[in-house]
Design a protein around this motif. Sequence first.
Motif, mmCIF file in Angstrom:
data_model
loop_
_atom_site.group_PDB
_atom_site.id
_atom_site.type_symbol
_atom_site.label_atom_id
_atom_site.label_comp_id
_atom_site.label_asym_id
_atom_site.label_seq_id
_atom_site.Cartn_x
_atom_site.Cartn_y
_atom_site.Cartn_z
ATOM 1 N N TYR A 73 38.869 54.949 92.147
ATOM 2 C CA TYR A 73 39.485 54.266 91.006
ATOM 3 C C TYR A 73 39.609 55.214 89.815
ATOM 4 O O TYR A 73 40.662 55.273 89.169
ATOM 5 C CB TYR A 73 38.653 53.043 90.613
ATOM 6 C CG TYR A 73 39.183 52.328 89.399
ATOM 7 C CD1 TYR A 73 40.210 51.388 89.502
ATOM 8 C CD2 TYR A 73 38.686 52.605 88.129
ATOM 9 C CE1 TYR A 73 40.717 50.747 88.392
ATOM 10 C CE2 TYR A 73 39.184 51.969 87.003
ATOM 11 C CZ TYR A 73 40.195 51.044 87.140
ATOM 12 O OH TYR A 73 40.694 50.419 86.022
ATOM 13 N N LEU A 74 38.547 55.951 89.520
ATOM 14 C CA LEU A 74 38.586 56.853 88.364
ATOM 15 C C LEU A 74 39.572 58.001 88.576
ATOM 16 O O LEU A 74 40.179 58.478 87.615
ATOM 17 C CB LEU A 74 37.185 57.392 88.078
ATOM 18 C CG LEU A 74 36.165 56.350 87.599
ATOM 19 C CD1 LEU A 74 34.785 56.988 87.434
ATOM 20 C CD2 LEU A 74 36.610 55.700 86.296
ATOM 21 N N SER A 75 39.733 58.433 89.809
ATOM 22 C CA SER A 75 40.720 59.488 90.069
ATOM 23 C C SER A 75 42.140 58.958 89.940
ATOM 24 O O SER A 75 43.046 59.690 89.528
ATOM 25 C CB SER A 75 40.505 60.070 91.469
ATOM 26 O OG SER A 75 40.822 59.124 92.479
ATOM 27 N N GLU A 76 42.346 57.682 90.291
ATOM 28 C CA GLU A 76 43.667 57.065 90.180
ATOM 29 C C GLU A 76 43.960 56.590 88.759
ATOM 30 O O GLU A 76 45.117 56.354 88.410
ATOM 31 C CB GLU A 76 43.773 55.873 91.142
ATOM 32 C CG GLU A 76 43.694 56.244 92.617
ATOM 33 C CD GLU A 76 44.926 56.964 93.098
ATOM 34 O OE1 GLU A 76 46.013 56.720 92.542
ATOM 35 O OE2 GLU A 76 44.805 57.797 94.028
ATOM 36 N N HIS A 77 42.912 56.422 87.952
ATOM 37 C CA HIS A 77 43.070 55.936 86.574
ATOM 38 C C HIS A 77 42.310 56.890 85.639
ATOM 39 O O HIS A 77 41.197 56.598 85.194
ATOM 40 C CB HIS A 77 42.519 54.511 86.427
ATOM 41 C CG HIS A 77 43.188 53.510 87.318
ATOM 42 N ND1 HIS A 77 42.881 53.382 88.658
ATOM 43 C CD2 HIS A 77 44.157 52.589 87.063
ATOM 44 C CE1 HIS A 77 43.630 52.423 89.187
ATOM 45 N NE2 HIS A 77 44.408 51.935 88.250
ATOM 46 N N PRO A 78 42.895 58.046 85.349
ATOM 47 C CA PRO A 78 42.182 59.099 84.605
ATOM 48 C C PRO A 78 41.772 58.695 83.193
ATOM 49 O O PRO A 78 40.853 59.305 82.636
ATOM 50 C CB PRO A 78 43.193 60.255 84.580
ATOM 51 C CG PRO A 78 44.524 59.628 84.873
ATOM 52 C CD PRO A 78 44.243 58.463 85.761
ATOM 53 N N LYS A 79 42.403 57.690 82.608
ATOM 54 C CA LYS A 79 42.028 57.260 81.260
ATOM 55 C C LYS A 79 40.816 56.336 81.266
ATOM 56 O O LYS A 79 40.216 56.081 80.223
ATOM 57 C CB LYS A 79 43.204 56.561 80.575
ATOM 58 C CG LYS A 79 44.377 57.480 80.277
ATOM 59 C CD LYS A 79 45.477 56.741 79.527
ATOM 60 C CE LYS A 79 46.650 57.662 79.205
ATOM 61 N NZ LYS A 79 47.730 56.951 78.466
ATOM 62 N N ALA A 80 40.459 55.823 82.429
ATOM 63 C CA ALA A 80 39.329 54.899 82.532
ATOM 64 C C ALA A 80 38.011 55.666 82.464
ATOM 65 O O ALA A 80 37.947 56.869 82.727
ATOM 66 C CB ALA A 80 39.405 54.109 83.832
ATOM 67 N N THR A 81 36.951 54.949 82.093
ATOM 68 C CA THR A 81 35.611 55.513 82.045
ATOM 69 C C THR A 81 34.731 54.790 83.063
ATOM 70 O O THR A 81 35.093 53.732 83.580
ATOM 71 C CB THR A 81 34.993 55.362 80.652
ATOM 72 O OG1 THR A 81 34.877 53.945 80.353
ATOM 73 C CG2 THR A 81 35.872 56.024 79.589
ATOM 74 N N GLU A 82 33.546 55.354 83.338
ATOM 75 C CA GLU A 82 32.624 54.699 84.261
ATOM 76 C C GLU A 82 32.200 53.333 83.725
ATOM 77 O O GLU A 82 32.084 52.368 84.491
ATOM 78 C CB GLU A 82 31.401 55.584 84.506
ATOM 79 C CG GLU A 82 31.690 56.796 85.370
ATOM 80 C CD GLU A 82 30.423 57.406 85.948
ATOM 81 O OE1 GLU A 82 29.436 56.663 86.135
ATOM 82 O OE2 GLU A 82 30.429 58.620 86.215
ATOM 83 N N ALA A 83 31.974 53.246 82.421
ATOM 84 C CA ALA A 83 31.571 51.962 81.829
ATOM 85 C C ALA A 83 32.675 50.924 81.996
ATOM 86 O O ALA A 83 32.393 49.746 82.272
ATOM 87 C CB ALA A 83 31.241 52.150 80.350
ATOM 88 N N TYR A 84 33.909 51.353 81.863
ATOM 89 C CA TYR A 84 35.035 50.433 82.026
ATOM 90 C C TYR A 84 35.129 49.961 83.480
ATOM 91 O O TYR A 84 35.332 48.771 83.743
ATOM 92 C CB TYR A 84 36.331 51.129 81.611
ATOM 93 C CG TYR A 84 37.571 50.288 81.811
ATOM 94 C CD1 TYR A 84 37.866 49.231 80.968
ATOM 95 C CD2 TYR A 84 38.455 50.562 82.861
ATOM 96 C CE1 TYR A 84 39.010 48.457 81.155
ATOM 97 C CE2 TYR A 84 39.591 49.799 83.055
ATOM 98 C CZ TYR A 84 39.863 48.749 82.198
ATOM 99 O OH TYR A 84 40.976 47.982 82.392
ATOM 100 N N PHE A 85 34.974 50.888 84.422
ATOM 101 C CA PHE A 85 34.968 50.487 85.830
ATOM 102 C C PHE A 85 33.871 49.469 86.097
ATOM 103 O O PHE A 85 34.103 48.456 86.764
ATOM 104 C CB PHE A 85 34.772 51.708 86.731
ATOM 105 C CG PHE A 85 34.514 51.338 88.170
ATOM 106 C CD1 PHE A 85 35.570 51.088 89.037
ATOM 107 C CD2 PHE A 85 33.209 51.205 88.641
ATOM 108 C CE1 PHE A 85 35.324 50.717 90.357
ATOM 109 C CE2 PHE A 85 32.958 50.834 89.957
ATOM 110 C CZ PHE A 85 34.023 50.593 90.814
ATOM 111 N N GLU A 86 32.668 49.744 85.597
ATOM 112 C CA GLU A 86 31.541 48.843 85.854
ATOM 113 C C GLU A 86 31.823 47.449 85.302
ATOM 114 O O GLU A 86 31.504 46.429 85.945
ATOM 115 C CB GLU A 86 30.259 49.404 85.229
ATOM 116 C CG GLU A 86 29.744 50.684 85.861
ATOM 117 C CD GLU A 86 29.212 50.489 87.276
ATOM 118 O OE1 GLU A 86 28.965 49.325 87.668
ATOM 119 O OE2 GLU A 86 29.039 51.490 87.990
ATOM 120 N N ALA A 87 32.404 47.374 84.114
ATOM 121 C CA ALA A 87 32.693 46.070 83.503
ATOM 122 C C ALA A 87 33.754 45.320 84.306
ATOM 123 O O ALA A 87 33.634 44.104 84.534
ATOM 124 C CB ALA A 87 33.144 46.261 82.058
ATOM 125 N N CYS A 88 34.795 46.016 84.749
ATOM 126 C CA CYS A 88 35.851 45.367 85.541
ATOM 127 C C CYS A 88 35.334 44.973 86.919
ATOM 128 O O CYS A 88 35.666 43.893 87.435
ATOM 129 C CB CYS A 88 37.053 46.299 85.691
ATOM 130 S SG CYS A 88 38.020 46.528 84.183
#
Length: 318
Positions: free
Chosen positions: A74-89
């Motif tokens: 996910y982070l490689s496909e969405h370079p503007k995202a952060t780990e904290a954002y992934f965790e929340a989603c």
Amino acid sequence: MAGIIKFFILFFVIAIAVAILIKKASKPRYLKIAEMTNLPPELGVNKNLHLEKRVQKLEASLPSEFKERLKRRYLSEHPKATEAYFEACFYELKRFFIMCSLLNNVLMFSKKVDAIWHEMLMYTKEYEKFSSDLCGEHIHHAPNDTVTPDPHGRAWFDLLYAKLFAFTEFTPVAWGTFFQNPLHPGLLEELRTLSVEDLSRRYFRENVDQDTVHALLTEIKNEIERFKKENDPYKGLKLSPTAIDSAPILAGAMLYYSYHHFDEYEGHMGKLNPANNYSGNSTACGSSCRNDNHDSSCSGDGGGSSCGSSCGGGCGSS
């Protein structure tokens, strides 16, 4: 010479510090909220609804190795995202899967959350095992390009979400503004007049924990009965839109004003929470998880229409 070198080193350090500060200051608000959000344990489920075992089953169905691979993708496909954002989603996606495992039909009203679901589907074997472990069969996710507003579907989603889970600071970021739409009068009449058993057969999966369903529906039915006899309990009350503990009050207000003031719903909710725009917004996006052959659609990211994809077949036995 040494003084010049020190000057350039100091200048370089200051330049880096300024660049970091500028980057932090320019970070989108949703990323900042994700970083400051405290995610409650056990998905923040309502302790009165006996959902702990279901949450444990969900967590056991998602091995840490699978999650880490999903995060990296996910982070490689969405370079503007952060780990904290992934965790929340991802946290909100797990809440959505809990709803899918309970109900016959759950619409997805978040592009942000749905994006992680799409990435999960890329891991076909892992996703199939997750679906089977949690629900006993595949949780389908099929594309649907039709855009169809569904404000009443969004209202039903909002009520159930508010009854099942405690809100976090990130919840409205993920799902958009809650309680914008009144519950459909027909649904309210069913909730008021049908027995818990009939409502369970109509809206919930056959093998769902009946203690959970009984507690949830009894709470809603009792609230409706109480509101029938009360004058407006929310008159003159003002809520802070940023206070996450306002959600249970707003859920009750949605029930009350849907029942007593359906046609004036927006005005009454606007007085209760004036900072939010109660304009009947029906924009949303995502997917649905259902066990029939009908498809639902979605569009946008926050109100009550659906677009993007649907989950046909649903997740069956628990």
